[in-house]
Structure formats: C-alpha cells, structure tokens
Design a protein around this motif. Structure first.
Motif, mmCIF file in Angstrom:
data_model
loop_
_atom_site.group_PDB
_atom_site.id
_atom_site.type_symbol
_atom_site.label_atom_id
_atom_site.label_comp_id
_atom_site.label_asym_id
_atom_site.label_seq_id
_atom_site.Cartn_x
_atom_site.Cartn_y
_atom_site.Cartn_z
ATOM 1 N N ASN A 1 31.993 45.891 -19.901
ATOM 2 C CA ASN A 1 30.574 45.915 -20.239
ATOM 3 C C ASN A 1 30.110 47.242 -20.822
ATOM 4 O O ASN A 1 28.941 47.400 -21.161
ATOM 5 C CB ASN A 1 29.708 45.540 -19.024
ATOM 6 C CG ASN A 1 29.890 46.498 -17.854
ATOM 7 O OD1 ASN A 1 30.583 47.519 -17.958
ATOM 8 N ND2 ASN A 1 29.268 46.167 -16.726
ATOM 9 N N HIS A 2 31.022 48.223 -20.958
ATOM 10 C CA HIS A 2 30.681 49.433 -21.700
ATOM 11 C C HIS A 2 30.617 49.112 -23.187
ATOM 12 O O HIS A 2 31.341 48.251 -23.680
ATOM 13 C CB HIS A 2 31.735 50.529 -21.465
ATOM 14 C CG HIS A 2 31.548 51.257 -20.176
ATOM 15 N ND1 HIS A 2 31.745 52.605 -20.051
ATOM 16 C CD2 HIS A 2 31.181 50.827 -18.948
ATOM 17 C CE1 HIS A 2 31.525 52.973 -18.809
ATOM 18 N NE2 HIS A 2 31.179 51.908 -18.115
ATOM 19 N N ARG A 3 29.766 49.815 -23.912
ATOM 20 C CA ARG A 3 29.596 49.583 -25.348
ATOM 21 C C ARG A 3 30.293 50.688 -26.118
ATOM 22 O O ARG A 3 30.071 51.875 -25.876
ATOM 23 C CB ARG A 3 28.108 49.534 -25.690
ATOM 24 C CG ARG A 3 27.337 48.524 -24.862
ATOM 25 C CD ARG A 3 27.761 47.097 -25.136
ATOM 26 N NE ARG A 3 27.267 46.655 -26.427
ATOM 27 C CZ ARG A 3 26.061 46.128 -26.608
ATOM 28 N NH1 ARG A 3 25.228 45.970 -25.575
ATOM 29 N NH2 ARG A 3 25.671 45.736 -27.805
ATOM 30 N N ASP B 1 19.051 44.475 -26.566
ATOM 31 C CA ASP B 1 19.528 43.106 -26.424
ATOM 32 C C ASP B 1 20.125 42.644 -27.750
ATOM 33 O O ASP B 1 19.419 42.512 -28.759
ATOM 34 C CB ASP B 1 18.380 42.185 -26.020
ATOM 35 C CG ASP B 1 18.850 40.775 -25.735
ATOM 36 O OD1 ASP B 1 19.167 40.042 -26.696
ATOM 37 O OD2 ASP B 1 18.926 40.399 -24.544
ATOM 38 N N ALA B 2 21.439 42.369 -27.770
ATOM 39 C CA ALA B 2 22.134 42.051 -29.009
ATOM 40 C C ALA B 2 21.598 40.772 -29.651
ATOM 41 O O ALA B 2 21.403 40.711 -30.871
ATOM 42 C CB ALA B 2 23.631 41.934 -28.757
ATOM 43 N N LEU C 1 32.755 39.268 -40.589
ATOM 44 C CA LEU C 1 31.939 40.461 -40.349
ATOM 45 C C LEU C 1 31.015 40.303 -39.148
ATOM 46 O O LEU C 1 30.686 41.280 -38.480
ATOM 47 C CB LEU C 1 31.124 40.785 -41.599
ATOM 48 C CG LEU C 1 31.938 41.158 -42.834
ATOM 49 C CD1 LEU C 1 31.010 41.354 -44.028
ATOM 50 C CD2 LEU C 1 32.759 42.424 -42.584
ATOM 51 N N PHE C 2 30.598 39.055 -38.865
ATOM 52 C CA PHE C 2 29.675 38.804 -37.754
ATOM 53 C C PHE C 2 30.143 37.578 -36.987
ATOM 54 O O PHE C 2 29.557 36.510 -37.116
ATOM 55 C CB PHE C 2 28.251 38.583 -38.270
ATOM 56 C CG PHE C 2 27.671 39.733 -39.038
ATOM 57 C CD1 PHE C 2 27.228 40.864 -38.388
ATOM 58 C CD2 PHE C 2 27.572 39.681 -40.416
ATOM 59 C CE1 PHE C 2 26.689 41.939 -39.092
ATOM 60 C CE2 PHE C 2 27.030 40.736 -41.133
ATOM 61 C CZ PHE C 2 26.589 41.873 -40.467
ATOM 62 N N ASP C 3 31.184 37.736 -36.183
ATOM 63 C CA ASP C 3 31.651 36.559 -35.448
ATOM 64 C C ASP C 3 30.967 36.424 -34.093
ATOM 65 O O ASP C 3 31.246 35.482 -33.354
ATOM 66 C CB ASP C 3 33.178 36.565 -35.320
ATOM 67 C CG ASP C 3 33.688 37.427 -34.187
ATOM 68 O OD1 ASP C 3 33.022 38.432 -33.855
ATOM 69 O OD2 ASP C 3 34.750 37.102 -33.630
ATOM 70 N N HIS C 4 30.071 37.361 -33.770
ATOM 71 C CA HIS C 4 29.235 37.255 -32.575
ATOM 72 C C HIS C 4 28.022 38.164 -32.771
ATOM 73 O O HIS C 4 28.044 39.048 -33.640
ATOM 74 C CB HIS C 4 30.013 37.641 -31.311
ATOM 75 C CG HIS C 4 30.515 39.050 -31.307
ATOM 76 N ND1 HIS C 4 31.695 39.430 -31.914
ATOM 77 C CD2 HIS C 4 29.998 40.191 -30.780
ATOM 78 C CE1 HIS C 4 31.891 40.721 -31.753
ATOM 79 N NE2 HIS C 4 30.864 41.202 -31.071
ATOM 80 N N PRO C 5 26.947 37.979 -32.022
ATOM 81 C CA PRO C 5 25.745 38.799 -32.197
ATOM 82 C C PRO C 5 25.998 40.276 -31.894
ATOM 83 O O PRO C 5 26.742 40.616 -30.971
ATOM 84 C CB PRO C 5 24.753 38.195 -31.206
ATOM 85 C CG PRO C 5 25.223 36.794 -31.009
ATOM 86 C CD PRO C 5 26.717 36.868 -31.067
ATOM 87 N N HIS C 6 25.353 41.133 -32.659
ATOM 88 C CA HIS C 6 25.433 42.583 -32.477
ATOM 89 C C HIS C 6 24.018 43.135 -32.355
ATOM 90 O O HIS C 6 23.071 42.579 -32.935
ATOM 91 C CB HIS C 6 26.117 43.251 -33.666
ATOM 92 C CG HIS C 6 27.534 42.820 -33.879
ATOM 93 N ND1 HIS C 6 28.616 43.542 -33.431
ATOM 94 C CD2 HIS C 6 28.056 41.737 -34.509
ATOM 95 C CE1 HIS C 6 29.735 42.927 -33.769
ATOM 96 N NE2 HIS C 6 29.422 41.825 -34.429
ATOM 97 N N ASP C 7 23.890 44.262 -31.675
ATOM 98 C CA ASP C 7 22.557 44.879 -31.586
ATOM 99 C C ASP C 7 22.296 45.828 -32.750
ATOM 100 O O ASP C 7 21.172 46.253 -32.967
ATOM 101 C CB ASP C 7 22.402 45.624 -30.253
ATOM 102 C CG ASP C 7 23.304 46.841 -30.161
ATOM 103 O OD1 ASP C 7 22.804 47.967 -30.345
ATOM 104 O OD2 ASP C 7 24.509 46.668 -29.918
ATOM 105 N N TYR D 1 22.560 54.627 -35.605
ATOM 106 C CA TYR D 1 22.679 53.181 -35.642
ATOM 107 C C TYR D 1 21.910 52.642 -36.853
ATOM 108 O O TYR D 1 20.828 53.113 -37.178
ATOM 109 C CB TYR D 1 22.105 52.557 -34.370
ATOM 110 C CG TYR D 1 22.844 52.942 -33.110
ATOM 111 C CD1 TYR D 1 24.087 52.374 -32.815
ATOM 112 C CD2 TYR D 1 22.308 53.869 -32.218
ATOM 113 C CE1 TYR D 1 24.768 52.719 -31.659
ATOM 114 C CE2 TYR D 1 22.984 54.222 -31.053
ATOM 115 C CZ TYR D 1 24.213 53.647 -30.785
ATOM 116 O OH TYR D 1 24.893 53.995 -29.639
ATOM 117 N N VAL D 2 22.470 51.635 -37.513
ATOM 118 C CA VAL D 2 21.785 50.945 -38.597
ATOM 119 C C VAL D 2 21.259 49.627 -38.048
ATOM 120 O O VAL D 2 22.021 48.814 -37.513
ATOM 121 C CB VAL D 2 22.724 50.704 -39.797
ATOM 122 C CG1 VAL D 2 22.028 49.873 -40.868
ATOM 123 C CG2 VAL D 2 23.183 52.040 -40.384
#
Length: 313
Positions: A90-92, A172-173, A222-228, A264-265
C-alpha cells in the motif's frame, strides 16, 4: 491476492501470474513482463523478463520501443520494492530521476520472444522515521545474453498517511482519474513516431514545437488501472513523441532518456509539452530537451538522445 492490515503480501496466496501482476502494478496479465527474480548479493538482485514478438504498443515496425526497456525496469523495481525490501504494497512509488541508455542494435524484433536479464544493484536505501523510503539503483540489462541497456534511477515510496497528505484533494486515484480533461485531437501518428491515433499522447498547438498532453485514459497499456496523477511512463512517451516530431525521423531511434520528475502532473489541468534542440553529446548524437509544464510550473524534463537505427546482427 491477500495482504494484511499493514500492506504486507501473503506470498503463498494466489497464482504466480496473479502475484507477479500485483507486484509489478499491472492489472492486465499480459502486460506483466517479469518472469522471475533471485538474490545475487546483499544489495544486488537478478530479474528475468520476456518481451513478446508482437505488441500493439511497444513494437513499432521491426523494432521494440526503447521505452519498453524502461517499463521492464519499472516493473522489476516495483517487484523488488515489495519483496527484497519488504515495503508494503500500500506504499505509493514515485520516480525522482531516471537515466536509461539503450543500444539500438538490440531493439530489433526477432522470431522468438526476447529473454531479458536485469542485474539490479541498490546503491542506497534510506528509511525515514515516518515510513517513507528513498532508493537509488543501478541497472544493467541484457537481451539474450548481449548488452541491451544501462540505467540509473532514484525513487521514493510513501506510506498512505504521508502520500495522502502530499496529494491532498488528488489522493483518491479513482476520483482523480475520473476528473481527466476531455480527450483532445491527436497529432498525426507518423509525425510523432507511432502507428495508431490511439497511441498519440500529443495535441498540436498554435505555437511551434509545443503541444498539449493528450490523455486517453482508456488506453490499455498506458492506463490499465486508475491513477491519481499522470504516470511517469506516459510522460516519457510524450517526451519520445515530442523529440521525434522536433528532430527525429523514421530512420532514427531514441537511445537515451535523461529525466527529472519535479512535480505531479494532474489529469484535470492542461499540460504543455515543449521540445527544443540541445547541444549534441560527446559522441555527436542529436539531443532534444523536452519539458512538461502545468499551471505555469515545470513538472518534468527529459533530454532525449537519438542516433540512426541499426539492425541487430
């Protein structure tokens, strides 16, 4: 796949494919490139991977994209972070800097999947009192036993409490991902060195050599799951496409990305990408400096070096 309340992984749970996909942060199983890993010395691990003969994004013409090397390294480091270094899942993770030098002769696609070997040495692992970890690594990469690439990276992991505080309203991603701006028109694919409109990450502007970042959040690679926030691999792809549009041709290959990740972008604000010529390197190779700016502040820079494409012998 099971984790406990601290984010530690139950290594006995799930299939090997599920475990590997979880550790390298890919939800689409076929996009997980890592096959195995082993301890070599105290600070050094060997990681093996495999590249497919065909890939709708990373195979371009008869060559692999040089960024497939970086993606393979990213996956390997994520895996070692959670296994060898026992950092909870759970670390980012976030990059601070990445330099990757690729031998273009080793990017030709062969008749069989390419066997990739990475020798990774962590030159520094600093654990902070509140749980953040700062890491630096050197990587040597072989393809079928021959030199492919070298890389140096610095990256950080943050526990949820610190990361959420850093990210504030974007923590929240799923919410941040859902706020992405509408998809903008693409640059011509051939102009930026890709095959399909879906793979274009740049939108032209009225200013020469300047684009807005184009984010198709339905892109399966490039986006296979949600990102924040916008992932580093997307920014590197933008750098490669901008450098191609600014200076490169079909007969040249990006062989080095020397990159700093400064901020962060975000998905909900326009991001400007600019590309300007830089001085050639010591070997006379062409270089382009690509920058990404959002809300008037530079968030990312990458100096992209290119040289003529040479078939592997």
């Amino acid at each position: 796949m099971a984790t406990d309340t601290t984010g530690k992984i139950d290594m006995a749970a799930g299939t090997p494919e599920e475990l590997t996909g979880l550790l390298v942060r890919k939800t689409v199983r076929n996009e997980a490139l890592i096959a195995s890993w082993d301890q070599v010395r105290h600070a050094t691990q060997a990681v093996t991977g495999r590249w497919p003969v065909e890939h709708h994004f990373y195979v371009r013409g008869r060559h692999y994209s040089p960024l497939l090397v970086t993606e393979t390294i990213r996956q390997a480091l994520a895996l070692l972070t959670h296994t060898t270094h026992e950092i909870p899942l759970n670390h980012r993770l976030g990059w601070e800097s990445v330099r990757c030098d690729v031998d273009p002769r080793a990017l030709a696609v062969g008749g069989e999947p390419a066997e990739i070997e990475l020798l990774i040495t962590h030159t520094g692992v600093t654990r902070r009192r509140l749980g953040s970890v700062h890491l630096s690594a050197r990587v040597g990469v072989l393809r079928d036993g021959a030199h492919l690439a070298t890389a140096e990276l610095k990256y950080t992991t943050h526990p949820p409490a610190i990361y959420d505080r850093l990210r504030g309203e974007y923590a929240d991603a799923r919410e941040a991902f859902a706020r992405a701006l509408p998809l903008t028109p693409p640059a011509p694919p051939s102009r930026v060195g890709v095959k399909a409109v879906k793979d274009v990450v740049l939108t032209p502007t009225d200013t020469p050599h300047t684009w807005t970042l184009r984010l198709d959040t339905s892109h399966p690679v490039l986006f296979d799951h949600p990102h924040d926030h916008v992932p580093g691999m997307v920014l590197l792809e933008a750098a490669g496409q901008a450098a191609h549009a600014r200076f490169m041709s079909r007969s040249s290959t990006a062989v080095c990305f020397d990159t700093a990740f400064l901020r962060y972008v975000e998905f909900d604000q326009p991001c400007l990408i600019t590309a300007e010529p830089a001085e050639p390197d010591a070997w006379g190779r062409n270089r382009v400096k690509v920058s990404a700016a959002q809300a008037g502040r530079v968030a990312f820079t990458s100096t992209v070096t290119s040289e003529p494409t040479v078939a592997r012998r």
